[in-house]
Design a protein around this motif. Structure first.
Motif, PDB file in Angstrom:
ATOM      1  N   TYR A  42       0.849  -1.190   0.000  1.00 19.69           N
ATOM      2  CA  TYR A  42       0.000   0.000   0.000  1.00 19.69           C
ATOM      3  C   TYR A  42       0.883   1.236   0.000  1.00 19.69           C
ATOM      4  CZ  TYR A  42      -3.719  -3.279   0.943  1.00 19.69           C
ATOM      5  OH  TYR A  42      -4.585  -4.326   0.835  1.00 19.69           O
ATOM      6  N   THR A  43       0.413   2.284  -0.686  1.00 22.49           N
ATOM      7  CA  THR A  43       1.215   3.498  -0.837  1.00 22.49           C
ATOM      8  C   THR A  43       0.629   4.704  -0.125  1.00 22.49           C
ATOM      9  OG1 THR A  43       0.065   4.027  -2.908  1.00 22.49           O
ATOM     10  CG2 THR A  43       2.130   2.755  -3.077  1.00 22.49           C
ATOM     11  N   HIS A  44      -0.689   4.694   0.099  1.00 18.36           N
ATOM     12  CA  HIS A  44      -1.383   5.840   0.699  1.00 18.36           C
ATOM     13  C   HIS A  44      -2.346   5.380   1.788  1.00 18.36           C
ATOM     14  CE1 HIS A  44       0.021   7.444  -3.087  1.00 18.36           C
ATOM     15  NE2 HIS A  44      -0.266   8.663  -2.677  1.00 18.36           N
ATOM     16  N   LEU A  45      -2.438   6.182   2.826  1.00 14.90           N
ATOM     17  CA  LEU A  45      -3.397   5.968   3.903  1.00 14.90           C
ATOM     18  C   LEU A  45      -4.204   7.251   4.041  1.00 14.90           C
ATOM     19  CD1 LEU A  45      -4.516   4.410   6.389  1.00 14.90           C
ATOM     20  CD2 LEU A  45      -2.586   5.352   7.701  1.00 14.90           C
ATOM     21  N   VAL A  46      -5.516   7.144   3.822  1.00 15.62           N
ATOM     22  CA  VAL A  46      -6.410   8.297   3.945  1.00 15.62           C
ATOM     23  C   VAL A  46      -7.388   7.983   5.072  1.00 15.62           C
ATOM     24  CG1 VAL A  46      -8.114   9.758   2.805  1.00 15.62           C
ATOM     25  CG2 VAL A  46      -6.199   8.812   1.486  1.00 15.62           C
ATOM     26  N   ILE A  47      -7.417   8.868   6.068  1.00 17.52           N
ATOM     27  CA  ILE A  47      -8.235   8.637   7.254  1.00 17.52           C
ATOM     28  C   ILE A  47      -9.327   9.692   7.341  1.00 17.52           C
ATOM     29  CG2 ILE A  47      -8.233   8.463   9.774  1.00 17.52           C
ATOM     30  CD1 ILE A  47      -5.155   7.856   9.512  1.00 17.52           C
ATOM     31  N   GLN A  48     -10.570   9.245   7.371  1.00 20.43           N
ATOM     32  CA  GLN A  48     -11.706  10.124   7.637  1.00 20.43           C
ATOM     33  C   GLN A  48     -12.004   9.946   9.111  1.00 20.43           C
ATOM     34  OE1 GLN A  48     -15.335   8.979   8.079  1.00 20.43           O
ATOM     35  NE2 GLN A  48     -15.540  11.066   8.801  1.00 20.43           N
ATOM     36  N   MET A  49     -11.698  10.965   9.925  1.00 24.07           N
ATOM     37  CA  MET A  49     -11.690  10.821  11.388  1.00 24.07           C
ATOM     38  C   MET A  49     -12.949  11.311  12.098  1.00 24.07           C
ATOM     39  SD  MET A  49      -8.899  13.770  12.225  1.00 24.07           S
ATOM     40  CE  MET A  49      -9.529  14.344  13.791  1.00 24.07           C
ATOM     41  N   GLY A  50     -13.943  11.785  11.365  1.00 23.28           N
ATOM     42  CA  GLY A  50     -15.202  12.179  11.982  1.00 23.28           C
ATOM     43  C   GLY A  50     -15.028  13.230  13.072  1.00 23.28           C
ATOM     44  N   ARG A  51     -15.697  13.003  14.208  1.00 26.79           N
ATOM     45  CA  ARG A  51     -15.652  13.950  15.327  1.00 26.79           C
ATOM     46  C   ARG A  51     -14.520  13.665  16.301  1.00 26.79           C
ATOM     47  NH1 ARG A  51     -21.583  12.888  15.967  1.00 26.79           N
ATOM     48  NH2 ARG A  51     -20.822  11.617  17.670  1.00 26.79           N
ATOM     49  N   GLY A  52     -13.630  12.789  15.945  1.00 26.04           N
ATOM     50  CA  GLY A  52     -12.542  12.412  16.847  1.00 26.04           C
ATOM     51  C   GLY A  52     -11.634  13.572  17.210  1.00 26.04           C
ATOM     52  N   SER A  53     -10.929  13.413  18.314  1.00 24.88           N
ATOM     53  CA  SER A  53     -10.004  14.460  18.759  1.00 24.88           C
ATOM     54  C   SER A  53      -8.545  14.089  18.503  1.00 24.88           C
ATOM     55  CB  SER A  53     -10.216  14.765  20.244  1.00 24.88           C
ATOM     56  OG  SER A  53     -10.005  13.594  21.014  1.00 24.88           O
ATOM     57  N   TYR A  54      -8.278  12.805  18.228  1.00 21.55           N
ATOM     58  CA  TYR A  54      -6.906  12.380  17.924  1.00 21.55           C
ATOM     59  C   TYR A  54      -6.573  12.830  16.505  1.00 21.55           C
ATOM     60  CZ  TYR A  54      -2.823   9.618  16.861  1.00 21.55           C
ATOM     61  OH  TYR A  54      -1.566   9.237  16.478  1.00 21.55           O
ATOM     62  N   ILE A  55      -5.458  13.534  16.354  1.00 22.13           N
ATOM     63  CA  ILE A  55      -5.027  14.033  15.045  1.00 22.13           C
ATOM     64  C   ILE A  55      -3.900  13.147  14.516  1.00 22.13           C
ATOM     65  CG2 ILE A  55      -4.109  16.000  13.755  1.00 22.13           C
ATOM     66  CD1 ILE A  55      -6.865  16.518  15.014  1.00 22.13           C
ATOM     67  N   PRO A  56      -4.142  12.433  13.402  1.00 14.67           N
ATOM     68  CA  PRO A  56      -3.091  11.587  12.826  1.00 14.67           C
ATOM     69  C   PRO A  56      -1.922  12.430  12.314  1.00 14.67           C
ATOM     70  CG  PRO A  56      -5.240  11.138  11.827  1.00 14.67           C
ATOM     71  CD  PRO A  56      -5.387  12.373  12.642  1.00 14.67           C
ATOM     72  N   LYS A  57      -0.790  11.770  12.131  1.00 12.43           N
ATOM     73  CA  LYS A  57       0.400  12.440  11.604  1.00 12.43           C
ATOM     74  C   LYS A  57       0.380  12.365  10.079  1.00 12.43           C
ATOM     75  CE  LYS A  57       2.947   9.762  14.482  1.00 12.43           C
ATOM     76  NZ  LYS A  57       1.860   9.256  15.245  1.00 12.43           N
ATOM     77  N   LYS A  58       0.372  13.530   9.427  1.00 14.89           N
ATOM     78  CA  LYS A  58       0.422  13.558   7.959  1.00 14.89           C
ATOM     79  C   LYS A  58       1.835  13.215   7.504  1.00 14.89           C
ATOM     80  CE  LYS A  58      -3.273  16.717   6.769  1.00 14.89           C
ATOM     81  NZ  LYS A  58      -3.689  17.751   5.831  1.00 14.89           N
ATOM     82  N   SER A  59       1.926  12.639   6.316  1.00 13.72           N
ATOM     83  CA  SER A  59       3.224  12.314   5.740  1.00 13.72           C
ATOM     84  C   SER A  59       3.132  12.466   4.230  1.00 13.72           C
ATOM     85  CB  SER A  59       3.625  10.883   6.085  1.00 13.72           C
ATOM     86  OG  SER A  59       4.779  10.505   5.363  1.00 13.72           O
ATOM     87  N   SER A  60       4.144  13.084   3.655  1.00 12.80           N
ATOM     88  CA  SER A  60       4.172  13.259   2.195  1.00 12.80           C
ATOM     89  C   SER A  60       4.741  12.039   1.493  1.00 12.80           C
ATOM     90  CB  SER A  60       5.005  14.485   1.842  1.00 12.80           C
ATOM     91  OG  SER A  60       6.353  14.280   2.231  1.00 12.80           O
ATOM     92  N   GLY A  61       5.334  11.119   2.251  1.00  9.86           N
ATOM     93  CA  GLY A  61       5.897   9.913   1.662  1.00  9.86           C
ATOM     94  C   GLY A  61       7.216  10.130   0.949  1.00  9.86           C
ATOM     95  N   GLU A  62       7.811  11.318   1.093  1.00 12.33           N
ATOM     96  CA  GLU A  62       9.062  11.624   0.378  1.00 12.33           C
ATOM     97  C   GLU A  62      10.201  10.683   0.739  1.00 12.33           C
ATOM     98  OE1 GLU A  62      10.002  15.737   0.903  1.00 12.33           O
ATOM     99  OE2 GLU A  62       8.205  16.413  -0.130  1.00 12.33           O
ATOM    100  N   ASP A  63      10.176  10.162   1.954  1.00 15.53           N
ATOM    101  CA  ASP A  63      11.248   9.265   2.386  1.00 15.53           C
ATOM    102  C   ASP A  63      10.963   7.802   2.028  1.00 15.53           C
ATOM    103  OD1 ASP A  63       9.184   8.780   4.140  1.00 15.53           O
ATOM    104  OD2 ASP A  63      10.361   9.116   5.966  1.00 15.53           O
ATOM    105  N   GLY A  64       9.974   7.591   1.160  1.00  7.16           N
ATOM    106  CA  GLY A  64       9.627   6.233   0.753  1.00  7.16           C
ATOM    107  C   GLY A  64       8.578   5.589   1.644  1.00  7.16           C
ATOM    108  N   SER A  65       8.139   6.321   2.661  1.00  6.48           N
ATOM    109  CA  SER A  65       7.125   5.781   3.557  1.00  6.48           C
ATOM    110  C   SER A  65       5.729   5.996   2.964  1.00  6.48           C
ATOM    111  CB  SER A  65       7.226   6.449   4.935  1.00  6.48           C
ATOM    112  OG  SER A  65       6.922   7.830   4.822  1.00  6.48           O
ATOM    113  N   LEU A  66       4.741   5.503   3.662  1.00  8.69           N
ATOM    114  CA  LEU A  66       3.345   5.656   3.273  1.00  8.69           C
ATOM    115  C   LEU A  66       2.954   7.132   3.258  1.00  8.69           C
ATOM    116  CD1 LEU A  66       1.248   3.305   2.895  1.00  8.69           C
ATOM    117  CD2 LEU A  66       0.579   3.677   5.252  1.00  8.69           C
ATOM    118  N   VAL A  67       2.228   7.555   2.241  1.00 12.08           N
ATOM    119  CA  VAL A  67       1.657   8.905   2.218  1.00 12.08           C
ATOM    120  C   VAL A  67       0.428   8.863   3.125  1.00 12.08           C
ATOM    121  CG1 VAL A  67       0.534  10.665   0.807  1.00 12.08           C
ATOM    122  CG2 VAL A  67       2.453   9.344  -0.126  1.00 12.08           C
TER     123      VAL A  67
END
Length: 91
Positions: A42-67
């Motif tokens: 998998y190359t991308h992770l897209v999270i629809q977080m609704g009313r949650g308060s936890y904020i995921p860490k965004k990543s551009s994937g430039e280092d070869g990791s998941l976007v």
């Protein structure tokens, strides 16, 4: 957009709808889960977080990791569902 680039994207879409489900969002945002998804191709992770308060860490994937990207709500998630190779949801 380059068709080859679109074909090479393998997107995981996580959705909690209009609820708050921080525990699911927190787990899929963990390094362990993101590494496992990358290992599965998998190359991308897209999270629809609704009313949650936890904020995921965004990543551009430039280092070869998941976007990684997230949003709270959308008027329609149909495009996200169509483009996803894997959907994880709160049922």
């Amino acid at each position: 957009m380059d068709d080859k680039l679109v074909e090479s994207k393998r997107i995981v879409f996580v959705t909690v709808g209009t609820t708050s489900f921080d525990s699911l969002v927190r787990v899929v945002d963990s390094d362990q889960v993101k590494e496992a998804l990358s290992e599965k191709g998998y190359t991308h992770l897209v999270i629809q977080m609704g009313r949650g308060s936890y904020i995921p860490k965004k990543s551009s994937g430039e280092d070869g990791s998941l976007v990684v990207d997230y949003f709270t709500f959308s008027s329609s998630i149909a495009d996200y569902l169509r483009s996803a190779s894997l959907v994880l949801s709160h049922a």
